[in-house]
Design a protein around this motif. Structure first.
Motif, PDB file in Angstrom:
ATOM      1  N   GLU A 171      37.289  43.509  35.691  1.00  0.00           N
ATOM      2  CA  GLU A 171      36.254  42.834  36.464  1.00  0.00           C
ATOM      3  C   GLU A 171      35.341  43.849  37.139  1.00  0.00           C
ATOM      4  O   GLU A 171      35.690  45.025  37.255  1.00  0.00           O
ATOM      5  CB  GLU A 171      36.921  41.976  37.550  1.00  0.00           C
ATOM      6  N   SER A 172      34.248  43.349  37.639  1.00  0.00           N
ATOM      7  CA  SER A 172      33.314  44.209  38.347  1.00  0.00           C
ATOM      8  C   SER A 172      33.996  44.841  39.566  1.00  0.00           C
ATOM      9  O   SER A 172      34.733  44.172  40.284  1.00  0.00           O
ATOM     10  CB  SER A 172      32.120  43.364  38.787  1.00  0.00           C
ATOM     11  N   GLY A 173      33.765  46.132  39.746  1.00  0.00           N
ATOM     12  CA  GLY A 173      34.290  46.816  40.928  1.00  0.00           C
ATOM     13  C   GLY A 173      35.722  47.283  40.814  1.00  0.00           C
ATOM     14  O   GLY A 173      36.315  47.726  41.799  1.00  0.00           O
ATOM     15  N   THR A 174      36.311  47.215  39.622  1.00  0.00           N
ATOM     16  CA  THR A 174      37.711  47.633  39.495  1.00  0.00           C
ATOM     17  C   THR A 174      37.848  49.136  39.227  1.00  0.00           C
ATOM     18  O   THR A 174      38.959  49.657  39.202  1.00  0.00           O
ATOM     19  CB  THR A 174      38.427  46.872  38.354  1.00  0.00           C
ATOM     20  N   GLY A 175      36.729  49.834  38.996  1.00  0.00           N
ATOM     21  CA  GLY A 175      36.821  51.289  38.815  1.00  0.00           C
ATOM     22  C   GLY A 175      36.607  51.756  37.388  1.00  0.00           C
ATOM     23  O   GLY A 175      37.033  52.847  37.019  1.00  0.00           O
ATOM     24  N   ASN A 355      36.695  43.227  44.135  1.00  0.00           N
ATOM     25  CA  ASN A 355      37.649  44.305  43.845  1.00  0.00           C
ATOM     26  C   ASN A 355      37.470  45.540  44.735  1.00  0.00           C
ATOM     27  O   ASN A 355      37.135  45.396  45.905  1.00  0.00           O
ATOM     28  CB  ASN A 355      37.610  44.618  42.351  1.00  0.00           C
ATOM     29  N   VAL A 356      37.706  46.723  44.167  1.00  0.00           N
ATOM     30  CA  VAL A 356      37.736  47.930  45.001  1.00  0.00           C
ATOM     31  C   VAL A 356      36.379  48.179  45.663  1.00  0.00           C
ATOM     32  O   VAL A 356      36.304  48.631  46.804  1.00  0.00           O
ATOM     33  CB  VAL A 356      38.168  49.161  44.182  1.00  0.00           C
ATOM     34  N   ARG A 357      35.304  47.836  44.963  1.00  0.00           N
ATOM     35  CA  ARG A 357      33.988  48.054  45.555  1.00  0.00           C
ATOM     36  C   ARG A 357      33.849  47.230  46.839  1.00  0.00           C
ATOM     37  O   ARG A 357      33.348  47.716  47.848  1.00  0.00           O
ATOM     38  CB  ARG A 357      32.890  47.678  44.567  1.00  0.00           C
ATOM     39  N   GLU A 358      34.321  45.984  46.804  1.00  0.00           N
ATOM     40  CA  GLU A 358      34.211  45.132  47.980  1.00  0.00           C
ATOM     41  C   GLU A 358      35.092  45.667  49.119  1.00  0.00           C
ATOM     42  O   GLU A 358      34.693  45.670  50.283  1.00  0.00           O
ATOM     43  CB  GLU A 358      34.624  43.693  47.622  1.00  0.00           C
ATOM     44  N   LEU A 359      36.285  46.145  48.767  1.00  0.00           N
ATOM     45  CA  LEU A 359      37.177  46.712  49.787  1.00  0.00           C
ATOM     46  C   LEU A 359      36.516  47.912  50.444  1.00  0.00           C
ATOM     47  O   LEU A 359      36.523  48.072  51.665  1.00  0.00           O
ATOM     48  CB  LEU A 359      38.506  47.128  49.133  1.00  0.00           C
TER      49      LEU A 359
END
Ligand SMILES: Nc1ncnc2c1ncn2[C@@H]1O[C@H](COP(=O)(O)OP(=O)(O)OP(=O)(O)O)[C@@H](O)[C@H]1O
Ligand SMILES: [Mg+2]
Length: 475
Positions: A171-175, A355-359
């Motif tokens: 997904e988007s933002g998972t790296g 995902n990670v981007r949001e975190l």
């Protein structure tokens, strides 16, 4: 003669469980609790397979790996570790490890590794790849301690030294981009360019000339010949982001690059030879695009030689505390480890659809709001709903899966028992309490909602709230 396995691990429950599993298969098993002892044992009786822990008292496992290769060159070494990072995986592969298992692993995986190792013995047992120089990817460090990320590290380490095409999904933002950079940074091409082509950002009419270049006068505005990204990346790696957005005619041309290592600039008739490795990424399900005819299946198979999947953050919540610490340190928070436990619990419970981007963004926001004080849940922005959070059932299932993993870990060498009943004990009070709250404490209605007899509801209240239970026969 029976096959022999040497287990080098100071964690007794693990060594014990492995020994028992291997002995059941009639392997001859030896156990060593230190690398030094393991080396002595391997020297005396070179085993067929060695299970080697990374973190050991005294000499560490990765150092021991090189020594073991000298004293028992015929042995296949399976490196096992908890909380390994990308470097651990890369070093294990460089050191000639046969496989890499992240703890906790199940015994079936361990047995499978031994079987594969034995099957492959006699073929080639030397290092999998020539050793590479020490790499430091700290600016682009990939943080993660979950088993899912351990698998990602292992896959990066295995594929990086090759020229195979890698397809990164998630997904988007998972790296995905981070992983693409790590593949390049850990490959022999690291001294050459890594060129990222964000296909979705280009004007569709220009994708072709962006990738392949154009000759002078190829189209209006093409006043000078220009090299495409594939040529600019010669000797290095091209990162094709958002694969699904590549127009079909360009896909055909790309296939030619992969098959013949040559590019043909737009408007030109001469081909140029290029040597590029292609790493691509997509958040779309490409097999659907293939089925729908918007993505060429032959290209899909070429690009998907070695897939690496990044699971959504909500399915690897164990990574949240380490990621939080990593980002807070990046944002200059003085004591990133000092996030209060309830704030961590709050972070772990959020669905993180971005995902990670949001975190990462949420932590930056909270760091500003907190102005140097401890981070509290109210410092965080409202959860994003842009990509649609996972359904409650999905979140519940993933929490239950996490709970099972915790239980299994807590049991160490023993087999967990009564998991089903324990799960009931763990969730029943939550169901009971919330239903009672919803029906304002009316036990008759609660019993109906729950589909239980009134006496059962009474019994449950007595069980979970002995202090508030009324004597039998009330109501
Ligand atoms: N495991 C990780 N450790 C550290 N940082 C991470 C990790 N995963 C993602 N990030 C960070 O999160 C942000 C998003 O990552 P990245 O751009 O690689 O995601 P992506 O999967 O390519 O997303 P998209 O599909 O939206 O392009 C970046 O700032 C990246 O550095
Ligand atoms: Mg990306």
């Amino acid at each position: 003669m029976p096959h022999s396995v040497l287990i080098i691990d100071d964690e007794e429950p693990i060594a014990w469980a492995l020994r028992r599993a291997f002995e059941r298969e009639k392997y001859r098993v030896e156990v060593a609790a230190t690398a030094e002892d393991g080396l002595a044992k391997a020297k005396k009786n070179p085993p067929d397979v060695i299970f080697l822990d990374v973190r050991l008292p005294g000499m560490d496992g990765l150092t021991a790996l090189n020594e073991l290769k000298k004293v028992a060159p015929g042995a296949a070494v399976v490196v096992i570790t908890a909380h390994g990072n990308l470097n651990t995986a890369v070093k294990a592969v460089e050191g000639g490890a046969f496989d890499y298992l992240a703890k906790p692993f199940d015994l079936a995986q361990a047995l499978d590794a031994v079987k594969r190792a034995l099957a492959q013995r006699g073929e080639e047992t030397g290092g999998l790849r020539p050793p590479l120089a020490e790499v430091d990817n700290s600016p682009d460090a990939i943080i993660g301690r979950s088993p899912a990320m351990q698998t990602v590290f292992k896959r990066i380490a295995l594929v990086a030294p090759t020229t195979a095409c890698v397809l990164i999904t998630g997904e988007s933002g998972t790296g995905k981009e981070l992983v693409a950079r790590a593949v390049h940074a850990n490959s022999p091409r690291r001294g050459k360019p890594l060129i990222a082509a964000h296909v979705a950002a280009y004007n569709p009419n220009l994708v072709e000339s962006e990738l392949f270049g154009h000759v002078k006068g190829a189209f209006t505005g093409a006043e000078k010949a220009r090299d495409g990204l594939l040529k600019l990346a010669d000797g290095g790696t091209v990162f094709l982001d958002e694969l699904a957005d590549i127009p079909l005619p360009v896909q055909a041309k790309l296939l030619r690059v992969l098959e013949r290592q040559e590019v043909q600039p737009v408007g030109g008739s001469e081909s140029q030879l290029v040597d590029v490795r292609i790493v691509s990424a997509t958040h779309a399900d490409l097999s659907t695009s293939v089925r729908e005819g918007t993505f060429r299946h032959d290209l899909f198979f070429r690009l998907n030689v070695y897939p690496i999947h990044l699971p959504p953050l909500r399915d690897r919540r164990d990574d949240i505390p380490v990621l939080a610490e990593h980002f807070l340190r990046k944002f200059g928070v003085a004591n990133p480890g000092a996030v209060p436990a309830d704030t961590l619990a709050f972070l772990k419970a959020r669905p993180w659809p971005g995902n990670v981007r949001e975190l990462r963004n949420a932590l930056e926001h909270a760091g500003i709001e907190a102005r140097g004080a401890a981070l509290r849940p109210e410092h965080f922005p409202e959860p994003s709903t842009a990509t649609g959070p996972a359904s409650t059932v999905e979140r519940l299932r993933s929490l239950v899966a996490e709970w099972v993993r915790e239980q299994v870990q807590a049991f160490g060498d023993r087999e967990p028992t009564d998991l089903h009943l324990k799960l009931f004990d763990a969730v029943e009070p939550a169901v009971l309490d919330e239903v009672l709250r919803q029906v304002d404490g009316n036990r008759l209605v609660a019993a109906r909602w729950l589909g239980l007899a009134r006496a059962t509801v009474r019994k449950l209240i007595r069980k979970y709230h002995p202090e508030s239970a009324e004597p039998d026969g009330d109501e």
